[in-house]
Design an enzyme around this catalytic site. Structure first.
Site, short mmCIF file in Angstrom:
data_model
loop_
_atom_site.label_atom_id
_atom_site.label_comp_id
_atom_site.label_asym_id
_atom_site.label_seq_id
_atom_site.Cartn_x
_atom_site.Cartn_y
_atom_site.Cartn_z
N LYS A 126 -2.17 -4.02 -0.63
CA LYS A 126 -3.04 -2.97 -1.17
C LYS A 126 -4.03 -3.56 -2.18
O LYS A 126 -5.20 -3.18 -2.20
CB LYS A 126 -2.20 -1.86 -1.80
CG LYS A 126 -1.48 -1.00 -0.76
CD LYS A 126 -0.40 -0.11 -1.35
CE LYS A 126 0.35 0.60 -0.23
NZ LYS A 126 1.54 1.31 -0.69
N GLN A 141 4.97 3.41 -5.50
CA GLN A 141 5.45 2.65 -4.33
C GLN A 141 6.93 2.98 -4.08
O GLN A 141 7.76 2.82 -4.96
CB GLN A 141 5.27 1.14 -4.58
CG GLN A 141 5.66 0.28 -3.39
CD GLN A 141 4.74 0.47 -2.19
OE1 GLN A 141 3.54 0.53 -2.31
NE2 GLN A 141 5.33 0.57 -1.01
N ASP A 198 -1.82 9.21 -2.20
CA ASP A 198 -0.94 9.26 -1.02
C ASP A 198 -1.04 10.57 -0.25
O ASP A 198 -0.51 10.69 0.85
CB ASP A 198 0.52 9.05 -1.45
CG ASP A 198 1.05 7.67 -1.06
OD1 ASP A 198 0.41 7.01 -0.23
OD2 ASP A 198 2.10 7.28 -1.58
#
Length: 294
Positions: A57, A101, A124
């Site tokens: 990422k 995460q 997200d």
């Protein structure tokens, strides 16, 4: 009957194209906003797979011009400490997207942490407000993996309206939001799962079959309707007799390739699209700051 070989739905190539588009969009917006877009990824503990995902990422952010505000916390970090950090990031004007995460250490409540992120910075796309907007068909940040699947289908001009779509898996991360997105695109949608009786009978009816259960090679050629589009969301690490490990999906790629019309590879299919959609969400939040300031 002559054997066919399915065409690949190349997520890696499409993700690279999206990265280029985002780079261009950021370069146009940055002079107006006076700063680059910012993404904060919070990681707790030392899970090697999570560390690899976070590095990917970071690299992707650097490639398109997004600033990373990543934070790595020790395993024993408390819920309260993380909630405080999220609240600070909510207030930080340099940060447009926040994500935690997963998986987290067992003593932490990931859902409660997700609720702390303001919906406008929910990179997200999993906050209840954004999922609610998806249910209502309203504009909002979309869950990354399902949005990536829809983007792939669109890129390859695969018709969805009026088609029978079967989603195997009902997680809040993939199965449920993807079913809603397919429904929004006018597919007729069936959700199958671990309690489904005679899974093969259901998957054989699909024009578009999506596997998202996390069970290695669950779907084989006998379960796929000839000419169907097969999208494999699963990423499973398996070890062979020699102790070598490799990544496989939820679909037996080699047998299914001879039956399907299109198929995603693992790796290189849905995975790169998930990261591309994460960047897209961050830039969408960032461009929203222009609209709020005007």
């Amino acid at each position: 009957m002559e054997t066919q070989t399915a065409k690949l739905l190349d997520g890696k190539a499409l993700a690279a194209k999206i990265h280029q588009e985002l780079t261009s969009e950021i370069s146009q917006l940055q002079p107006k906003i006076g700063r680059p877009p910012g993404l904060a990824v919070l990681m707790v503990g030392d899970n090697p797979a999570s560390a690899a995902y976070v590095r990917n990422k970071e690299k992707a952010c650097a490639k398109v011009g997004i600033a990373s505000f990543n934070r790595h916390f020790p395993e024993e970090t408390t819920q309260a400490e993380l909630e405080t950090v999220i609240q600070e990031l909510n207030q930080d004007e340099r940060v447009d997207g926040i994500l935690v995460q997963l998986p987290l250490p067992k003593h932490l409540d990931s859902v409660a942490l997700l609720h702390q992120i303001i919906p406008e910075k929910d990179a997200d796309g999993l906050h209840p407000v954004n999922l609610g907007k998806l249910v209502r068909g309203e504009t909002g940040l979309r869950s990354c993996t399902p949005a990536g699947v829809m983007c792939l289908l669109d890129e390859y001009s695969i018709p969805v309206a009026g088609k029978k779509a079967v989603v195997v898996g009902r997680s809040i991360l993939v199965g449920k939001p993807l079913a809603l997105m397919l429904l929004e695109a006018n597919a007729t949608v069936t959700i199958a799962h671990s309690r489904t009786k005679d899974l093969k009978a259901i998957t054989k009816e699909a024009d578009i079959l999506i596997a998202a259960v996390g069970r290695p090679q669950l779907i084989n050629a006998e379960m796929v309707n000839r000419g169907a589009v097969v999208v494999d969301v699963g990423i499973n690490r398996v070890t062979d007799a020699n102790g070598k490990s490799r990544l496989v999906g939820d679909v037996d790629f080699h047998s299914t390739q001879g039956v399907a019309s299109y198929i995603t590879p693992v790796p290189g299919g849905v995975g790169p699209m998930t990261v591309a959609m994460l960047l897209q969400n961050t830039v969408s939040s960032y461009s929203g700051t222009v609209n709020r300031e005007q």
